[in-house]
Design a protein around this motif. Structure first.
Motif, PDB file in Angstrom:
ATOM      1  N   ALA A   1      51.320  77.137  -7.538  1.00 52.80           N
ATOM      2  CA  ALA A   1      50.450  76.830  -6.405  1.00 52.80           C
ATOM      3  C   ALA A   1      51.231  76.615  -5.114  1.00 52.80           C
ATOM      4  CB  ALA A   1      49.577  75.616  -6.733  1.00 52.80           C
ATOM      5  N   MET A   2      51.468  75.371  -4.759  1.00 52.32           N
ATOM      6  CA  MET A   2      51.949  75.026  -3.417  1.00 52.32           C
ATOM      7  C   MET A   2      53.145  75.869  -2.975  1.00 52.32           C
ATOM      8  SD  MET A   2      51.295  73.024  -0.909  1.00 52.32           S
ATOM      9  CE  MET A   2      52.049  72.559   0.638  1.00 52.32           C
ATOM     10  N   VAL A   3      54.200  75.873  -3.768  1.00 49.40           N
ATOM     11  CA  VAL A   3      55.412  76.552  -3.314  1.00 49.40           C
ATOM     12  C   VAL A   3      55.267  78.071  -3.330  1.00 49.40           C
ATOM     13  CG1 VAL A   3      56.926  74.640  -3.966  1.00 49.40           C
ATOM     14  CG2 VAL A   3      56.440  76.447  -5.619  1.00 49.40           C
TER      15      VAL A   3
ATOM     16  N   VAL B   1      57.117  83.816   8.841  1.00 46.35           N
ATOM     17  CA  VAL B   1      58.265  83.407   8.042  1.00 46.35           C
ATOM     18  C   VAL B   1      58.481  81.897   8.121  1.00 46.35           C
ATOM     19  CG1 VAL B   1      60.782  83.516   7.951  1.00 46.35           C
ATOM     20  CG2 VAL B   1      59.461  85.622   8.033  1.00 46.35           C
ATOM     21  N   ILE B   2      58.294  81.306   9.297  1.00 46.32           N
ATOM     22  CA  ILE B   2      58.442  79.849   9.437  1.00 46.32           C
ATOM     23  C   ILE B   2      57.413  79.135   8.561  1.00 46.32           C
ATOM     24  CG2 ILE B   2      58.144  77.916  11.035  1.00 46.32           C
ATOM     25  CD1 ILE B   2      59.404  79.716  13.206  1.00 46.32           C
ATOM     26  N   ALA B   3      56.164  79.612   8.590  1.00 41.49           N
ATOM     27  CA  ALA B   3      55.135  79.029   7.721  1.00 41.49           C
ATOM     28  C   ALA B   3      55.504  79.197   6.256  1.00 41.49           C
ATOM     29  CB  ALA B   3      53.784  79.683   8.013  1.00 41.49           C
ATOM     30  N   ALA B   4      56.062  80.359   5.923  1.00 42.11           N
ATOM     31  CA  ALA B   4      56.451  80.630   4.536  1.00 42.11           C
ATOM     32  C   ALA B   4      57.581  79.708   4.092  1.00 42.11           C
ATOM     33  CB  ALA B   4      56.871  82.097   4.396  1.00 42.11           C
ATOM     34  N   TRP B   5      58.591  79.527   4.946  1.00 44.82           N
ATOM     35  CA  TRP B   5      59.716  78.651   4.585  1.00 44.82           C
ATOM     36  C   TRP B   5      59.252  77.221   4.318  1.00 44.82           C
ATOM     37  CZ3 TRP B   5      63.188  80.524   9.196  1.00 44.82           C
ATOM     38  CH2 TRP B   5      63.793  81.733   8.848  1.00 44.82           C
ATOM     39  N   GLY B   6      58.394  76.702   5.187  1.00 48.90           N
ATOM     40  CA  GLY B   6      57.951  75.324   5.030  1.00 48.90           C
ATOM     41  C   GLY B   6      57.142  75.102   3.776  1.00 48.90           C
ATOM     42  N   ASN B   7      56.256  76.033   3.468  1.00 47.28           N
ATOM     43  CA  ASN B   7      55.389  75.857   2.303  1.00 47.28           C
ATOM     44  C   ASN B   7      56.084  76.214   1.000  1.00 47.28           C
ATOM     45  OD1 ASN B   7      52.382  75.178   3.127  1.00 47.28           O
ATOM     46  ND2 ASN B   7      53.204  76.490   4.731  1.00 47.28           N
TER      47      ASN B   7
ATOM     48  N   THR C   1      63.603  75.391  -8.919  1.00 47.59           N
ATOM     49  CA  THR C   1      62.467  76.060  -8.286  1.00 47.59           C
ATOM     50  C   THR C   1      62.824  76.539  -6.889  1.00 47.59           C
ATOM     51  OG1 THR C   1      60.842  74.777  -9.539  1.00 47.59           O
ATOM     52  CG2 THR C   1      60.104  75.746  -7.454  1.00 47.59           C
ATOM     53  N   ILE C   2      63.509  75.692  -6.130  1.00 47.49           N
ATOM     54  CA  ILE C   2      63.936  76.073  -4.780  1.00 47.49           C
ATOM     55  C   ILE C   2      64.805  77.333  -4.845  1.00 47.49           C
ATOM     56  CG2 ILE C   2      65.350  75.361  -2.808  1.00 47.49           C
ATOM     57  CD1 ILE C   2      64.376  72.488  -3.311  1.00 47.49           C
TER      58      ILE C   2
END
Length: 486
Positions: free
Chosen positions: A255-257, A221-227, A311-312
């Motif tokens: 892509a990125m988000v 989840v931490i990796a998911a939030w950051g990306n 987007t956010i």
């Protein structure tokens, strides 16, 4: 059957590798040739992704896992084909291919906002991005996800800092640091998963004891939030305004988000019974991000900055859907995956509409785009379709993502009463965002043309074609997604 499986494995690997090969060739090509090569190689990736999706459909929509590379009986990289991976791979390649095509017209001396021809490295980074995204989406191991996640981060750094100005380089470095530091959560998850199961396969998540699974999912989840730019790891995205608009469309739409929400969704699909505390944490962060993004895009007059905050907020809806699925709603998970797919087309359309306005009129400022329907009807139609798709107005694709999300959320609130205010807040935001976008539509699209619009220049054919395709997909993509996920 074995021959068929080997052929599909070959197609999948080519879909991943061809963009990288194209990037290497494009880097050594002159500018005039680079803008031709990039759409060709990205088009080949589209053909590969569609072929894989059709094969998955013909196989009866049954999940298939294929090993690719092992060491000492431990699978390091494999391929997974199911509704989520096939849909997202199609979205990534199609939007990526359209971005390359659109860029061939946008990145030119005729651009009234910033006249310049793209360097070969611009197209090379885009192609590598496409290949890495397909690799991550199709990976059946957490180690494979990690490998491609690092490549994605490097490509994002190169594209965000493409203009080489001080502010662009600063923003690129911030993006690299936040996304890579958050990705340490995925490293932690991979280590713990291997220590407890002896495997890097995502399906091994289901074998973990619940307390260990909680720790692993927190890392994911931490990796998911950051990306995916969720609060508090969102700071890298709002400042990425100097990125060429086609890149913004690809990074912020397909892509990125989308990396983070896909990592989360894939872990949920593979994880079996997931501790509900992960769902609680996911819902809380999603709601904080949703409200924050809505408040921040209200005062924006730069269309591109408004779309970044939008987007956010939209990503928060996807996190909300995935988090709700942890409480036992299959419909919520389907909604989240469908949201990833549908949002890719609607939001890329909106960003490319902003790019078309700046190309033609020399500005992205909403007050200066008044009356655009009289001089640039395609841009105006694209604006209207994207606005309605993003805010969930039927029959556009966003409605078919949001409606099942609200249905599943209110159904779950019968057993989990604390979800009722959560869903009410989300519903209020959805209606309010529609009202706000409608306000800007009325103050921008209709009326007498402003000075900038009155002197607007025609769009290149490549840009017009891209907008038309995305307008059609903003109407039709939900039909594809529903048939794949039914």
């Amino acid at each position: 059957m074995m021959h068929n499986v080997e052929m599909i494995k070959t197609v999948a690997l080519l879909t991943i590798l061809l963009p990288f090969i194209g990037a290497a060739i494009t880097m050594s090509a002159p500018k005039s040739l680079a803008k031709v090569l990039a759409p060709c190689f990205s088009g080949a990736a589209v053909i590969g992704a569609v072929t894989l999706a059709l094969w998955y459909k013909d196989s009866g929509f049954a999940q298939v896992n294929l090993p690719v590379f092992s060491s000492h009986a431990t699978l390091l990289f494999g391929l997974v084909f199911d509704g989520a991976s096939s849909l997202v791979a199609m979205a990534v390649t199609v939007v990526g291919g359209l971005t390359c095509l659109y860029s061939s017209g946008y990145m030119s001396a005729d651009n009234r906002e910033h006249a310049e021809h793209a360097k070969p490295c611009y197209y090379a980074f885009l192609l590598c991005f496409i290949g890495a995204m397909v690799g991550l989406v199709l990976s059946s191991t957490i180690l494979g996800q990690l490998l491609f996640l690092q490549i994605i981060g490097a490509c994002a750094w190169g594209l965000i800092g493409y203009k080489q100005t001080a502010s662009a380089l600063k923003t690129a470095l911030r993006a690299l640091l936040i996304t890579h530091l958050s990705s340490l959560g995925l490293v932690f998850a991979a280590v713990v998963l291997y220590l407890h199961t002896g495997s890097f396969e995502l399906n091994a998540l289901s074998q973990l004891p619940m307390d260990v699974k909680t720790a692993v999912f927190i890392g994911i989840v931490i990796a998911a939030w950051g990306n995916s730019a969720q609060v508090p790891l969102h700071a890298w995205l709002p400042n990425a305004l100097e990125v060429p608009t086609p890149v913004s469309a690809f990074l912020d739409a397909a892509a990125m988000v989308k990396v983070g929400v896909y990592l989360f969704a894939r872990a949920i699909i593979s994880g079996g019974d997931i501790p509900q505390v992960i769902g609680v944490i996911g819902v809380i962060i999603a709601m904080v991000t949703l409200v924050y993004g809505f408040i921040m895009y209200l005062p924006q007059k730069d269309l591109k900055r408004l779309l970044i905050y939008s987007t956010i907020t939209q990503l928060a809806y996807i996190f909300l859907a995935c988090s709700l699925s942890i409480f036992g709603s299959r419909l919520a998970l389907q909604s989240g995956v469908m949201y990833i797919f549908n949002h890719a087309f609607a939001k890329s359309l909106f960003f490319l509409v902003a790019g078309a306005a700046s190309f033609s009129c020399g500005t992205r400022l909403l007050p200066n785009l008044k009356g655009i329907i009289k001089r640039q009807p395609l841009i105006a139609i694209g604006f209207g379709v994207a606005a309605m798709a993003i805010t969930g107005v039927p029959p556009f694709n966003g409605f078919f993502s949001k409606f099942p999300l609200f249905v599943s959320g209110f159904e779950l609130s019968r057993a989990h009463s604390w979800l009722t205010p959560v869903m009410v807040i989300a519903l209020i935001e959805s209606v309010a965002s529609f009202g706000w976008i409608l306000y800007w539509f009325g103050n921008t699209v209709v009326g007498e043309p402003s000075e900038e619009v009155a002197s607007s220049a025609p769009l290149p054919l490549a840009m017009k074609f891209t907008l038309i395709v995305l307008i059609v997909m903003s109407l039709c993509s939900s039909l594809i997604a529903s048939s794949w996920l039914s």
